[in-house]
Design an enzyme around this catalytic site. Sequence first.
Site, short mmCIF file in Angstrom:
data_model
loop_
_atom_site.label_atom_id
_atom_site.label_comp_id
_atom_site.label_asym_id
_atom_site.label_seq_id
_atom_site.Cartn_x
_atom_site.Cartn_y
_atom_site.Cartn_z
N TYR A 273 -4.59 -6.94 -0.87
CA TYR A 273 -5.52 -5.98 -0.94
C TYR A 273 -6.71 -6.08 -0.87
CZ TYR A 273 -0.91 -4.01 -2.15
OH TYR A 273 -0.07 -3.57 -2.39
N GLU A 297 -6.85 -6.13 4.10
CA GLU A 297 -7.61 -5.07 3.04
C GLU A 297 -7.41 -4.05 4.45
OE1 GLU A 297 -8.42 -1.84 1.88
OE2 GLU A 297 -9.05 -3.51 0.50
N CYS A 377 -4.97 -2.94 -12.98
CA CYS A 377 -5.79 -1.78 -13.79
C CYS A 377 -5.11 -1.36 -13.97
CB CYS A 377 -6.79 -1.27 -12.74
SG CYS A 377 -5.81 -0.07 -11.17
#
Length: 419
Positions: A273, A297, A377
């Site tokens: 990623y 990605e 996150c």
Amino acid sequence: MPQIDEVDLDITNVAHGGVFVARHEGRVVFVPDTMPGERIRARITDRTHDSFWRAEAIEVLDAAPERQDHVWSSASIDRAPAQRAGGAEFGHIRIEHQRELKRRVIADALQRMAKLDIDVVVEPVEDETVDGTGWRTRVRLQVGRDGGFGPYAARSHTIVPVTELPLATGQVGETTPFGQTFAGAESIDVIATGSGAGHVLVNEAPVKRGKRFVRPRQRPVPIRETVGDREFRLDARGFWQVHRQAAATLTEAVQSAVDEALFDPRAANLDLYGGVGLLAAALGDRFGSTLRITSVESDEAATDNAAENLADWLGASAVTERVERFVTRTASESSAAERARLRAATVVLDPPRSGAGRAVVDAIASLAPAQIVYVACDPVALARDVALFAERGYPLRTLRAFDLFPNTHHVEAVATLAP
């Protein structure tokens, strides 16, 4: 018996997602715009679940000592719930207590999902403002039918007109075209680069073509961002860390998270990623010109930029492919020599908010790398994946958390996992 819509509630805990916990007649009630230790009056808004209800706070009856005037008046509890701007759901809480609540959410998620008792500290970032404002370098504002714009109200698609954006940097505030209209647009993005350039990007609404709605292609807007002495090329609409100090903070955190004793620069290191190559470059800057690393990605435009951003390292490459497919294919098709380089590898991954998930975790673990550095996150997704990695022989070794989203419930974490 008539249905009661308004109830007085005692708030006892914080939950993931920027809401807080109360109980009413034995049932859990989730409520925003409050905090533990408060007594509030709330309006029940959702009774569709058997085990819990949702409510909206309409009045504070007994405030906690950590309550403050909201940093964004457009999101204050003084406004009707449907007219409270979303995106600053912790702005009524003093900044130090915000971090304590985020710590509790991380610790609770790890205990529940990974059976780990971790004493983590949520660290402020360098050069933070006293009240946690002025950090957003990117803001998306929704456009209504009349062409006016603003954020959505929390948990709704109601657009709230605003005249200020206190979480944003001064440059974003100055660039935002308050008072203008954008008829026919779906949203606008306001972006300020580290060099101080401001951009307003108009995102057109999908148009109907035959039986389908098709989103118009957007012309790339190339920009550059600087982290330390290194410059990164990217598209303004592409992913970049939102906090003005986030890219530098995560660069240092990932560099520190890597166990040097387990790191081999010539191994088949992976940056999953990888976006435009920020974290791959972080490893390159720490471990030197001999670094071999592949950044993976799914966004082709980001991969093209990553190829340029990583050009200083002859052993660096950027691949456009879905991470799960890439890792699964790599595990099944690699030669014996390449598998040996993979076993010596460090894998860095920075997945979206939903986390990596079982399929990606299983694929990474099947490569048997030397260590894994996981940037997250979302604390619940992190805890779930930490538990999955532990099942595959990669327990949690270190964990740091950073307050990269002040005045919101979001928090960033960097974990190291190794056999």
